[in-house]
Design a protein around this motif. Sequence first.
Motif, mmCIF file in Angstrom:
data_model
loop_
_atom_site.group_PDB
_atom_site.id
_atom_site.type_symbol
_atom_site.label_atom_id
_atom_site.label_comp_id
_atom_site.label_asym_id
_atom_site.label_seq_id
_atom_site.Cartn_x
_atom_site.Cartn_y
_atom_site.Cartn_z
ATOM 1 N N LYS A 7 -37.506 -13.138 13.985
ATOM 2 C CA LYS A 7 -38.440 -14.262 13.937
ATOM 3 C C LYS A 7 -37.841 -15.430 13.168
ATOM 4 C CE LYS A 7 -41.814 -14.057 11.042
ATOM 5 N NZ LYS A 7 -43.051 -13.691 10.312
ATOM 6 N N LYS A 8 -37.321 -15.135 11.983
ATOM 7 C CA LYS A 8 -36.831 -16.200 11.111
ATOM 8 C C LYS A 8 -35.676 -15.680 10.268
ATOM 9 C CE LYS A 8 -39.969 -18.903 9.454
ATOM 10 N NZ LYS A 8 -41.082 -19.462 8.629
ATOM 11 N N VAL A 9 -34.587 -16.455 10.218
ATOM 12 C CA VAL A 9 -33.397 -16.076 9.458
ATOM 13 C C VAL A 9 -33.090 -17.165 8.437
ATOM 14 C CG1 VAL A 9 -30.931 -15.532 9.561
ATOM 15 C CG2 VAL A 9 -32.440 -14.798 11.415
ATOM 16 N N VAL A 10 -32.819 -16.769 7.218
ATOM 17 C CA VAL A 10 -32.373 -17.711 6.185
ATOM 18 C C VAL A 10 -30.868 -17.594 6.052
ATOM 19 C CG1 VAL A 10 -32.461 -18.326 3.740
ATOM 20 C CG2 VAL A 10 -34.554 -17.665 4.930
ATOM 21 N N VAL A 11 -30.183 -18.691 6.271
ATOM 22 C CA VAL A 11 -28.724 -18.697 6.213
ATOM 23 C C VAL A 11 -28.250 -19.456 4.975
ATOM 24 C CG1 VAL A 11 -28.562 -20.776 7.656
ATOM 25 C CG2 VAL A 11 -26.596 -19.240 7.470
ATOM 26 N N ALA A 12 -27.255 -18.896 4.294
ATOM 27 C CA ALA A 12 -26.619 -19.600 3.179
ATOM 28 C C ALA A 12 -25.772 -20.723 3.765
ATOM 29 C CB ALA A 12 -25.759 -18.628 2.373
ATOM 30 N N TYR A 13 -26.154 -21.946 3.489
ATOM 31 C CA TYR A 13 -25.576 -23.120 4.158
ATOM 32 C C TYR A 13 -24.818 -23.976 3.160
ATOM 33 C CZ TYR A 13 -25.462 -27.450 6.941
ATOM 34 O OH TYR A 13 -25.067 -28.566 7.618
ATOM 35 N N SER A 14 -23.598 -24.379 3.532
ATOM 36 C CA SER A 14 -22.778 -25.203 2.651
ATOM 37 C C SER A 14 -22.576 -26.611 3.182
ATOM 38 C CB SER A 14 -21.408 -24.547 2.455
ATOM 39 O OG SER A 14 -20.675 -24.559 3.677
ATOM 40 N N GLY A 15 -22.878 -26.822 4.473
ATOM 41 C CA GLY A 15 -22.646 -28.124 5.077
ATOM 42 C C GLY A 15 -21.286 -28.244 5.721
ATOM 43 N N GLY A 16 -20.450 -27.201 5.573
ATOM 44 C CA GLY A 16 -19.127 -27.209 6.180
ATOM 45 C C GLY A 16 -19.165 -26.820 7.644
ATOM 46 N N LEU A 17 -17.992 -26.748 8.244
ATOM 47 C CA LEU A 17 -17.891 -26.462 9.672
ATOM 48 C C LEU A 17 -18.473 -25.100 10.027
ATOM 49 C CD1 LEU A 17 -16.908 -27.079 12.520
ATOM 50 C CD2 LEU A 17 -14.624 -26.271 11.841
ATOM 51 N N ASP A 18 -18.097 -24.076 9.289
ATOM 52 C CA ASP A 18 -18.519 -22.714 9.643
ATOM 53 C C ASP A 18 -20.028 -22.570 9.670
ATOM 54 O OD1 ASP A 18 -15.840 -22.238 9.681
ATOM 55 O OD2 ASP A 18 -15.784 -21.102 7.816
ATOM 56 N N THR A 19 -20.680 -22.995 8.597
ATOM 57 C CA THR A 19 -22.135 -22.799 8.538
ATOM 58 C C THR A 19 -22.873 -23.762 9.470
ATOM 59 O OG1 THR A 19 -22.196 -24.170 6.522
ATOM 60 C CG2 THR A 19 -22.181 -21.780 6.238
ATOM 61 N N SER A 20 -22.247 -24.898 9.817
ATOM 62 C CA SER A 20 -22.846 -25.792 10.803
ATOM 63 C C SER A 20 -22.858 -25.144 12.181
ATOM 64 C CB SER A 20 -22.086 -27.120 10.854
ATOM 65 O OG SER A 20 -22.213 -27.823 9.632
ATOM 66 N N VAL A 21 -21.852 -24.328 12.461
ATOM 67 C CA VAL A 21 -21.794 -23.587 13.721
ATOM 68 C C VAL A 21 -22.766 -22.407 13.691
ATOM 69 C CG1 VAL A 21 -20.336 -22.158 15.223
ATOM 70 C CG2 VAL A 21 -19.415 -24.256 14.233
ATOM 71 N N ILE A 22 -22.888 -21.785 12.546
ATOM 72 C CA ILE A 22 -23.718 -20.579 12.432
ATOM 73 C C ILE A 22 -25.166 -20.856 12.802
ATOM 74 C CG2 ILE A 22 -24.756 -19.023 10.721
ATOM 75 C CD1 ILE A 22 -21.990 -18.814 9.428
ATOM 76 N N ILE A 23 -25.702 -22.017 12.416
ATOM 77 C CA ILE A 23 -27.118 -22.296 12.684
ATOM 78 C C ILE A 23 -27.430 -22.272 14.185
ATOM 79 C CG2 ILE A 23 -28.919 -24.065 12.518
ATOM 80 C CD1 ILE A 23 -27.858 -24.739 9.726
ATOM 81 N N PRO A 24 -26.736 -23.065 15.029
ATOM 82 C CA PRO A 24 -27.049 -22.982 16.460
ATOM 83 C C PRO A 24 -26.670 -21.632 17.064
ATOM 84 C CG PRO A 24 -25.161 -24.430 16.086
ATOM 85 C CD PRO A 24 -25.757 -24.135 14.749
ATOM 86 N N TRP A 25 -25.617 -21.020 16.546
ATOM 87 C CA TRP A 25 -25.196 -19.710 17.074
ATOM 88 C C TRP A 25 -26.282 -18.667 16.847
ATOM 89 C CZ3 TRP A 25 -24.369 -14.829 15.148
ATOM 90 C CH2 TRP A 25 -23.633 -13.941 15.951
ATOM 91 N N LEU A 26 -26.911 -18.691 15.686
ATOM 92 C CA LEU A 26 -27.993 -17.751 15.398
ATOM 93 C C LEU A 26 -29.173 -17.973 16.339
ATOM 94 C CD1 LEU A 26 -28.052 -17.794 11.471
ATOM 95 C CD2 LEU A 26 -27.474 -15.831 12.916
ATOM 96 N N LYS A 27 -29.519 -19.222 16.563
ATOM 97 C CA LYS A 27 -30.652 -19.520 17.429
ATOM 98 C C LYS A 27 -30.399 -19.032 18.851
ATOM 99 C CE LYS A 27 -32.640 -23.562 16.911
ATOM 100 N NZ LYS A 27 -32.810 -25.022 16.798
ATOM 101 N N GLU A 28 -29.171 -19.225 19.323
ATOM 102 C CA GLU A 28 -28.838 -18.845 20.695
ATOM 103 C C GLU A 28 -28.700 -17.335 20.864
ATOM 104 O OE1 GLU A 28 -25.343 -20.952 21.900
ATOM 105 O OE2 GLU A 28 -26.205 -22.915 21.409
#
Length: 404
Positions: A7-28
């Motif tokens: 339902k909902k995932v909390v991701v540790a986000y740094s604003g860098g390339l990797d975590t910017s990719v992780i957000i849409p990847w998780l949704k998809e």
Amino acid sequence: MSKVEFKKVVVAYSGGLDTSVIIPWLKENYGCEVVAFVADVGQGEDELVGIEEKAIASGASECHVVDLKEELVADYIYPTLKTGALYEGKYLLGTSMARPIIAKAQVEVARKVGADALAHGCTGKGNDQVRFEGAFAALAPDLHVIAPWREWDLVSREECLDYLAERNIPCSASLTKIYSRDANSWHISTEGGVLESTWNAPNDDCWAWTIDPEKAPDAAEYVTLKVEKGAVVAVDGQAMTPYNTLVYLNDKGVKHGIGRIDIVENRLVGMKSRGCYETPGGTIMMEALRAVEQLVLDKTSFEFREELGLKASHLVYDGRWFTPLCRSILAASEELAQDVNGEVVIKLYKGQATATQKRSENSLYSEEFATFGEDDVYDQSHAGGFIRLYSLSSRIRALNEAKK
């Protein structure tokens, strides 16, 4: 292969390339809402400017920035310092000490927003995946953990940038990233680039904070630290919070090239890695605390504190902060620190932090007793009997060998 939906995932986000990719990847890939969590551990304002907007632009439904600076220094760094922990004799555990508080705050955000999973951007080769997931296991065993780097097939920065471009997600990251860096108020680490070969000497680009000691001022600078119960409570006559103390000492140390190490360390996962670490204020603190301990702790107490430090260094490095053993070691070091009160003058000069003056009301050192002259507490003739008893087992062993 289909994945479990959350339902909902909390991701540790740094604003860098990797975590910017992780957000849409998780949704998809997991069909979930993604909440970004940002830990402010003193990595610098430049790293946090516009970070909430970046997270939302990447697809996060919301972004929580949590200020952890004071808590990190007061509740994680200071207690670790009391143990005297140095991983493999050199590393002041800058990255390691920040991980448990970040993981704890991430769990708290997950509880707040009603998440059923956590995610991190750690690679499958490093220590941090163990540190985060070990903390999650201790604090929130009911929450599922997603580690995209162990699942996806993205293998390069170019592929990650293409992934974002295809989805019209803005990203300011460049195609090449020479060094991998991690920073908080305690330290900054630099890995990769020329450091991947141990035969390459570090160049100027490998050091992000501190001035080259050879280019540091020719005049030494002195700082006076007040220590109470194993914690630095004032510098140069001014009482400060733990975080502000660290910031003050960082500013002093940076100018004199204090706190640089170039180390090849043993990672928890089995491989070795090389990094250049800078811990300017922490190096000054450590020198001051050890100087007061020299005055206050007797021989067996100091020996025990050294044992605690060795064990603590591995527990912190290995991500075992939230364990009974770690709590026990911290409690023991806290007890030993009760009399570690005093004042120390530290000389800062060309990359070195050296204790030049130290005093304590609890000092066991006495000029009267240490003198080679006459005193009232020690009769030198008594030493003979002590030595005979102290070496008795060696004497008996030697006599037995002679009989044979």
